[in-house]
Design a protein around this motif. Structure first.
Motif, PDB file in Angstrom:
ATOM      1  N   GLU A 471       0.831  -1.203   0.000  1.00 51.00           N
ATOM      2  CA  GLU A 471       0.000   0.000   0.000  1.00 51.00           C
ATOM      3  C   GLU A 471       0.869   1.257   0.000  1.00 51.00           C
ATOM      4  OE1 GLU A 471      -2.648  -0.213   3.283  1.00 51.00           O
ATOM      5  OE2 GLU A 471      -3.745  -1.953   2.519  1.00 51.00           O
ATOM      6  N   ASP A 472       1.921   1.243   0.814  1.00 53.20           N
ATOM      7  CA  ASP A 472       2.794   2.424   0.886  1.00 53.20           C
ATOM      8  C   ASP A 472       3.462   2.710  -0.459  1.00 53.20           C
ATOM      9  OD1 ASP A 472       2.176   2.842   3.538  1.00 53.20           O
ATOM     10  OD2 ASP A 472       3.929   1.758   4.310  1.00 53.20           O
ATOM     11  N   ARG A 473       3.866   1.640  -1.164  1.00 57.50           N
ATOM     12  CA  ARG A 473       4.495   1.847  -2.474  1.00 57.50           C
ATOM     13  C   ARG A 473       3.533   2.525  -3.444  1.00 57.50           C
ATOM     14  NH1 ARG A 473       6.478  -3.499  -1.874  1.00 57.50           N
ATOM     15  NH2 ARG A 473       4.914  -4.246  -3.379  1.00 57.50           N
ATOM     16  N   VAL A 474       2.293   2.089  -3.446  1.00 58.94           N
ATOM     17  CA  VAL A 474       1.311   2.679  -4.350  1.00 58.94           C
ATOM     18  C   VAL A 474       0.986   4.118  -3.940  1.00 58.94           C
ATOM     19  CG1 VAL A 474      -1.008   2.449  -5.321  1.00 58.94           C
ATOM     20  CG2 VAL A 474       0.341   0.409  -4.830  1.00 58.94           C
ATOM     21  N   LEU A 475       0.874   4.361  -2.639  1.00 59.26           N
ATOM     22  CA  LEU A 475       0.626   5.730  -2.155  1.00 59.26           C
ATOM     23  C   LEU A 475       1.734   6.671  -2.614  1.00 59.26           C
ATOM     24  CD1 LEU A 475      -0.567   4.947   1.499  1.00 59.26           C
ATOM     25  CD2 LEU A 475      -1.899   6.204  -0.196  1.00 59.26           C
ATOM     26  N   VAL A 476       2.984   6.248  -2.462  1.00 54.51           N
ATOM     27  CA  VAL A 476       4.122   7.074  -2.869  1.00 54.51           C
ATOM     28  C   VAL A 476       4.093   7.293  -4.386  1.00 54.51           C
ATOM     29  CG1 VAL A 476       6.633   7.135  -3.064  1.00 54.51           C
ATOM     30  CG2 VAL A 476       5.567   6.437  -0.910  1.00 54.51           C
ATOM     31  N   TRP A 477       3.759   6.249  -5.129  1.00 52.95           N
ATOM     32  CA  TRP A 477       3.714   6.382  -6.595  1.00 52.95           C
ATOM     33  C   TRP A 477       2.710   7.454  -7.006  1.00 52.95           C
ATOM     34  CZ3 TRP A 477       0.258   6.156 -10.577  1.00 52.95           C
ATOM     35  CH2 TRP A 477       0.790   6.032 -11.865  1.00 52.95           C
ATOM     36  N   PHE A 478       1.542   7.441  -6.438  1.00 60.10           N
ATOM     37  CA  PHE A 478       0.529   8.441  -6.803  1.00 60.10           C
ATOM     38  C   PHE A 478       0.936   9.845  -6.366  1.00 60.10           C
ATOM     39  CE2 PHE A 478      -2.357   4.943  -7.628  1.00 60.10           C
ATOM     40  CZ  PHE A 478      -3.161   5.461  -8.636  1.00 60.10           C
ATOM     41  N   GLU A 479       1.629   9.968  -5.268  1.00 60.26           N
ATOM     42  CA  GLU A 479       2.034  11.286  -4.787  1.00 60.26           C
ATOM     43  C   GLU A 479       3.192  11.855  -5.596  1.00 60.26           C
ATOM     44  OE1 GLU A 479       2.882  10.376  -0.773  1.00 60.26           O
ATOM     45  OE2 GLU A 479       0.804  10.580  -0.070  1.00 60.26           O
ATOM     46  N   GLU A 480       4.061  10.986  -6.134  1.00 59.58           N
ATOM     47  CA  GLU A 480       5.277  11.469  -6.804  1.00 59.58           C
ATOM     48  C   GLU A 480       5.212  11.443  -8.324  1.00 59.58           C
ATOM     49  OE1 GLU A 480       8.461   9.114  -5.284  1.00 59.58           O
ATOM     50  OE2 GLU A 480       8.508  10.154  -3.322  1.00 59.58           O
ATOM     51  N   THR A 481       4.356  10.644  -8.901  1.00 59.50           N
ATOM     52  CA  THR A 481       4.312  10.483 -10.357  1.00 59.50           C
ATOM     53  C   THR A 481       3.539  11.619 -11.024  1.00 59.50           C
ATOM     54  OG1 THR A 481       4.435   8.085 -10.165  1.00 59.50           O
ATOM     55  CG2 THR A 481       3.605   8.973 -12.247  1.00 59.50           C
ATOM     56  N   VAL A 482       4.131  12.146 -12.112  1.00 62.48           N
ATOM     57  CA  VAL A 482       3.480  13.203 -12.904  1.00 62.48           C
ATOM     58  C   VAL A 482       2.965  12.566 -14.201  1.00 62.48           C
ATOM     59  CG1 VAL A 482       3.802  15.365 -14.139  1.00 62.48           C
ATOM     60  CG2 VAL A 482       4.909  15.008 -11.907  1.00 62.48           C
ATOM     61  N   VAL A 483       1.700  12.834 -14.509  1.00 64.13           N
ATOM     62  CA  VAL A 483       1.050  12.253 -15.685  1.00 64.13           C
ATOM     63  C   VAL A 483       0.841  13.353 -16.730  1.00 64.13           C
ATOM     64  CG1 VAL A 483      -0.984  11.010 -16.528  1.00 64.13           C
ATOM     65  CG2 VAL A 483      -0.109  10.567 -14.211  1.00 64.13           C
ATOM     66  N   THR A 484       1.221  13.083 -17.962  1.00 61.71           N
ATOM     67  CA  THR A 484       1.056  14.070 -19.032  1.00 61.71           C
ATOM     68  C   THR A 484      -0.384  14.064 -19.545  1.00 61.71           C
ATOM     69  OG1 THR A 484       1.594  12.486 -20.772  1.00 61.71           O
ATOM     70  CG2 THR A 484       3.440  13.675 -19.745  1.00 61.71           C
ATOM     71  N   PRO A 485      -0.821  15.142 -20.221  1.00 63.19           N
ATOM     72  CA  PRO A 485      -2.179  15.188 -20.778  1.00 63.19           C
ATOM     73  C   PRO A 485      -2.434  14.049 -21.765  1.00 63.19           C
ATOM     74  CG  PRO A 485      -1.247  17.382 -20.713  1.00 63.19           C
ATOM     75  CD  PRO A 485      -0.134  16.457 -20.335  1.00 63.19           C
ATOM     76  N   GLU A 486      -1.408  13.659 -22.545  1.00 64.41           N
ATOM     77  CA  GLU A 486      -1.596  12.600 -23.527  1.00 64.41           C
ATOM     78  C   GLU A 486      -1.887  11.249 -22.849  1.00 64.41           C
ATOM     79  OE1 GLU A 486       0.404  15.999 -25.014  1.00 64.41           O
ATOM     80  OE2 GLU A 486       1.068  14.628 -23.412  1.00 64.41           O
ATOM     81  N   VAL A 487      -1.153  10.971 -21.769  1.00 68.05           N
ATOM     82  CA  VAL A 487      -1.355   9.712 -21.049  1.00 68.05           C
ATOM     83  C   VAL A 487      -2.713   9.694 -20.346  1.00 68.05           C
ATOM     84  CG1 VAL A 487      -0.555   8.344 -19.077  1.00 68.05           C
ATOM     85  CG2 VAL A 487       1.092   9.231 -20.742  1.00 68.05           C
ATOM     86  N   ALA A 488      -3.106  10.848 -19.811  1.00 63.91           N
ATOM     87  CA  ALA A 488      -4.351  10.920 -19.040  1.00 63.91           C
ATOM     88  C   ALA A 488      -5.592  10.940 -19.920  1.00 63.91           C
ATOM     89  CB  ALA A 488      -4.337  12.154 -18.149  1.00 63.91           C
TER      90      ALA A 488
END
Length: 633
Positions: A471-488
């Motif tokens: 759970e902590d790994r996924v929480l950190v991923w969502f807090e630190e990862t930047v998603v581009t408009p194309e990917v989103a």
């Protein structure tokens, strides 16, 4: 079997199984005594676990290392997540179980514990020496010594079964003798006793049901487990069916009301208001056009169905008559008669928050003996009583759950501070901090508490660590990862949400309505990286989507927690506090709360009484010779 144990548990129902398992996991030599080892963990009423609030308790019991979650997964034949249309704070997992498979699973789990012995015998008395528990005496004449005893007798204490208006039959449950001597012994110990009733509906042969006249209800196909520490093999799902009791049934019940044990005067005990008999429904809701009835399978290898919604104490012939007025049941055959049962309970204001009896050190009560109803409420009390019995013989500090830590904490605090005037059942409305006490975060809330007190097995501790790390790994991923408009773009299109104009952190994307954690992860990991388990993602998704609300509720809980810092000694002379109302003095002297927060939850104690109580305690402490004995756990 030994002649002396650290902890003896009396009774093998849901409370007893959890108490015995918890005590054994805590590392003390434990004995479980029950009249029939073949019925350990038996589901005497509806073979189902969970529901709104109750499902959270089942998960909390599992998080503390308990039996119920594993046994439910191993025996469940239908799963549904209730309240999915509402917020996650009130989601309730519910499983219909195979009545025969569930106790087999419970027994297998108990047999894994090397510190636990099981013995088939009736207990006739609790031995008390020098004012504290010394052991038990069995019906066969054995005296067994123990440092602590947990009594979990369910409906067996002077139990009487009622069918129709005739005098009841002495029984703890259908086909089993009641426990009379033990009830008398506990009463001789000076404990107050009262009577409650509960009931069960008839069972029917599914081969005689016309299902074309009913509504089929299938389970949810979502990936879900009650148990966080063990992956049991889950059986295949089975459907349930819905039908209705209408005017025909009403006429039959009204014509036979005086033949009901309840309305014929045979039963004096009070029953559960929220789970009434069909007689109660007809009398209390005369204008209701119909009442819902659920036909629920008893198991995979039987055609028997549980008729949920038609609990009754009417005679057998009347039960068959009213069953045949229900759509789909016109030609039904009844396999088991419904009945009411009346039994002793001990009003729970006589307990500490550890579930230890105030006047008898070492004696603990759990389950229906405390005035509750329901498997989950019993299991929640059982695990806390078993833990505290073990900690007491180990000479360690007690284990008490607060209202902002667990629904189990709400349950026990309600029992001890408010008491009961009807069989107690948990609802989400009883909890002040529902967003904190969710079913998805039970292991995160309670797992570390159990691990740190040595209440989990080594294997459970490893599984907990792995789960929290994932759970902590996924929480950190969502807090630190930047998603581009194309990917989103495809994720937002599927969710019907507006496009991004610039790169955005994944956590902000997830907070949008209808955007799921799995969707964001798959879109942002084009290389095909592994997506975590569904239950891990579910916990992370709720934590992140509702983080603002969770933080505000946590702050409110912390403010209220500050009241708990003002401890109240258990030997305060409340009768002499003349600035308090007479009702407040009477209630406080009876309950003996351990903190100001607990005092504030006692009916009849006003905010003005609380303010004056603080002044009285401070005045007393500064007076002279009064030496506080500490807060009452």
């Amino acid at each position: 079997m030994r002649s002396r144990y650290d902890v003896i548990v009396v009774g093998g129902g849901h409370a007893g199984a959890e108490a015995a398992a918890a005590s054994a996991r805590a590392g003390v030599r434990t004995l479980l005594l029950t009249p029939d080892l073949g019925r350990v963990g038996q589901m005497s009423c509806n073979p189902a676990v969970g529901g709104v609030a109750k499902g959270v308790v089942a998960r909390e019991v599992d998080a503390l290392g308990g039996v119920m979650g594993r046994a439910t997964d191993a025996s469940r034949i239908q799963f549904r997540m209730l309240n999915r249309s509402k917020g996650p704070a009130v989601w309730g997992p519910r499983a219909q179980c195979d009545r025969a498979m569930y106790p087999v699973a419970v027994r297998a789990i108990l047999d894994e514990l090397p510190m636990l012995d099981l013995f088939q015998e009736m207990v006739d008395d609790v031995l008390i020496d020098g004012g504290r528990v010394a052991g038990v005496r069995t019906r066969g004449g054995m005296n067994l010594e123990a440092g602590a005893v947990v009594v979990t007798t369910g409906t067996f204490l002077r139990g009487r079964i009622h069918i129709g208006g005739e005098a009841g039959l002495s029984a703890g449950r259908a086909g089993e003798a009641p426990s009379v001597a033990l009830a008398e012994g506990l009463e001789r110990a000076g404990l107050k006793v009262a009577r409650f009733k509960t009931g069960t509906p008839p069972r029917i042969d599914g081969r005689t049901v016309d299902f074309s006249r009913t509504e089929r209800q299938d389970g949810d196909e979502m990936e879900y487990r009650f148990a966080a520490y063990c992956d049991e093999v889950i059986p295949a799902q089975r459907p349930c069916w819905i039908t209705w009791a209408g005017d025909g049934l009403k006429q039959v019940v009204r014509a036979n009301l005086r033949r009901s044990a309840l309305y014929g005067g045979e039963i004096a005990g009070r029953g559960p208001r929220y789970c009434p008999s069909i007689e109660d429904k007809i009398v209390r809701f005369p204008d209701a056009p119909r009442h819902q009835v659920f036909l629920e399978p008893e198991g995979l290898r039987t055609t028997e169905l549980y008729v949920n919604g038609l609990s009754t104490s009417l005679p057998a012939d009347t039960q068959l008559e009213f069953l045949r007025t229900v759509p789909g049941l016109e030609d039904v055959m009844m396999t088991k008669v419904g009945y009411a049962i009346e039994y002793d309970y001990f009003p729970p204001h006589q307990l500490r928050h550890t579930l230890e009896v105030r006047g008898v050190p070492g004696l603990f009560f759990a389950g229906q003996i405390n005035g509750t109803t329901g498997y989950e409420e019993a299991a929640g009390q059982g695990i806390v009583a078993g833990i505290n019995a073990a900690l007491k013989v180990r000479g360690e500090d007690p284990f008490v759950l607060e209202r902002d830590q667990a629904y189990i904490g709400v349950l026990i605090d309600d029992l001890v501070t408010r008491g009961v005037d009807e069989p107690y059942r948990l609802f989400t409305s009883r909890a002040e901090f529902r967003l904190l006490l969710r079913q998805d975060n039970a292991h995160r809330r309670l797992g570390p508490l159990a691990r740190d007190r040595g209440l989990l097995t080594d294997e459970q501790g490893v599984r907990l660590a792995d789960r929290l790390e994932a759970e902590d790994r996924v929480l950190v991923w969502f807090e630190e990862t930047v998603v581009t408009p194309e990917v989103a773009a495809p994720v937002l299109a599927d969710a019907g949400s507006s496009e991004l104009s610039e790169p955005t952190r994944a956590i902000e994307l997830l907070r949008r309505p209808r955007v799921g954690a799995a969707d964001v992860l798959r879109a942002a990991r084009p290389e095909g990286g592994d997506v975590p388990r569904a239950d891990v993602l579910a916990t992370v998704e709720v934590e992140l989507k509702y983080s603002g609300y969770v933080a505000r509720e946590r702050a409110r809980a912390d403010r209220l927690r500050s009241q708990a810092d003002f401890a109240l000694s258990r030997d305060l002379p409340y009768e002499g506090f003349r600035t308090l109302s007479f009702e407040a003095r009477e209630k406080l002297a009876q309950v003996r709360p351990g903190t100001l927060a607990q005092a504030g939850r006692i009916p009849g104690v006003s905010p003005a009484d609380l303010q004056n109580l603080v002044l009285e305690v401070r005045r007393l402490a500064g007076a002279t010779s009064f030496v506080p004995s500490g807060a009452d756990g």
